[in-house]
Design an enzyme around this catalytic site. Sequence first.
Site, PDB file in Angstrom:
ATOM      1  CB  CYS A 157      -8.311  -0.533  -4.550  1.00  0.00           C
ATOM      2  SG  CYS A 157      -8.115  -1.690  -5.925  1.00  0.00           S
ATOM      3  CD  GLU A 201       0.024 -12.076  -5.267  1.00  0.00           C
ATOM      4  OE1 GLU A 201       0.040 -11.872  -6.501  1.00  0.00           O
ATOM      5  OE2 GLU A 201      -0.787 -11.538  -4.484  1.00  0.00           O
ATOM      6  CD  GLN A 234      -3.129  -0.776   0.209  1.00  0.00           C
ATOM      7  OE1 GLN A 234      -3.098   0.192  -0.548  1.00  0.00           O
ATOM      8  NE2 GLN A 234      -4.148  -1.622   0.211  1.00  0.00           N
TER       9      GLN A 234
END
Length: 541
Positions: free
Chosen positions: A406, A331, A281
């Site tokens: 987001c 991931e 972030q």
Amino acid sequence: MAKLAEQQIHRLTIEGYASDGSGVARLEGMVVFVQGGIRGEMCDVRLTHVGRTALWGRVHEVLTPSSARVVPDCPHYGRCGGCQFRHMDYAQELEAKHTRVYDALTRLGGVEHLELPPVLGSPKVDRYRNKAQFPVSRGPRIGFYQNRTHRVVDVPDCLLQSQAAGRLRQAVKEWMTAWSVPAYDEKSRLGLVRHLYVRTNRRGESLCCLLVNGRGIPREHELVAALRSAEPGLTGVVLGINQSHSNVILGESYRTLWGQDFLSDRLCGSSFQLSVPSFYQVNPDQAEVLYNKALEFAQLTREDTALDLYCGIGTISLVLARQAGMVWGAEVVPQAVDDAVENARRNGVTNARFLCGDAGEAARRLDSQGVRPGVICVDPPRKGLAEEVVDIVASMAPRRVVYVSCDPGTLGRDVKRFAGHGYVLTQAAAVDLFPRAAHVETVVLLSKLNTKQHIEVELNLDELDLTASESKATYEEIREYVLEHTGLKVSHLYIAQVKQKYGIIERENYNKPKSENSRQPKCPPEKEAAITEALKHFGMI
């Protein structure tokens, strides 16, 4: 009334805000997206683009200014596309972001009786970003893209970025000028330097990466010397190789020119190692607020197993590990998984495991191994979750799903999808990680309904017959995205025409006329552009 045309000036009242931060007004029954407008103001608006169902314009003169209006403090504001809210005070910006999140969750997500607290604002509204990605073009110009274009505005100092990023930018510009190093040109696909990437940490250290269209650069030693002289806190210089003919920023491979190829930082009490492609972030202070809110929503106990999809370098995973008995992180980027494993080791976290694979594949693999998470956390990219990921997450039957987003638009869409599986939104919080820019982060808690409760789901059988490429976004999702972001209404036929243009094979009933003699209407340019942007958003092109 005369026909509407570009450059005309019309007196309008700003009624609200669009997702990109522009004001929203109405003219002759059409939505007008007004750059520089504030809710409640009466303005003379100059039209900049006239579409079939929507208009775009910018404020020419403010007749009744809002008490929230301020003089922009950046000389590049209005030309550079990096900021959208420098013409209003921060309190009004937070109201605009609250409206955006609320509308997305209620209108797109179908949430009724939503309780959305005020947006959690950032203590710092300038110099908060720890990562800069400067596009480079001929000149050389190094800065940011002008709004809605790929024209680079040369920005010597961005108020959102660290001053170290500005110093390194200037050093690269002087190096390119001194040694006649060419910038990359998107149209000709010639030239060398594509982007300058700078990452900084809370200790004031910096990692610099030059992304180039080639395997190397001339005058490497001179570049390193210039960068080290410009920034005393520099810890490494990396060369990123990007020879793709696309708008992808980061490289296919990396080579260290000097120093180390990673940066260390602290977040939520843990130490993290960050390589160039690692997701992290950009506002660490507010990221801590966001992740702690996610932990609060998760309500974990030591009896719980948690699954963190899209875990990146393990930031949320390590936060969840404080309260869970076991955490699995997944991931798709191999280097990020390596970083996550190293981050767990360096922080002494022994109850976290990481695997490489996309979200759906990882969830299926764990499910086949008998992993039954009580809580699943997802933090997907802007395009949100693929529909199959929603299905797989729901099939694992966690008590709670914590969704960090987001993009309020795709969050709303996915909240509605989860509702079809019996998961309803019970808590929501918006956190501003991007002061002065239109983006906003949201975290929501989706809780499983009582399994005895009857749920009705309406299925469109036509949409169930999907090709592989279509499964990334249905026609209705593309229509909703275009309508939300541009105000344009587009048909399935127009979407099919644009998809076919990009080589996405369509079913016959969408792109063939019903008779050999019938003629199909062609998609207008402004709708083609809007659909193309939606296809990019959903990762289909």
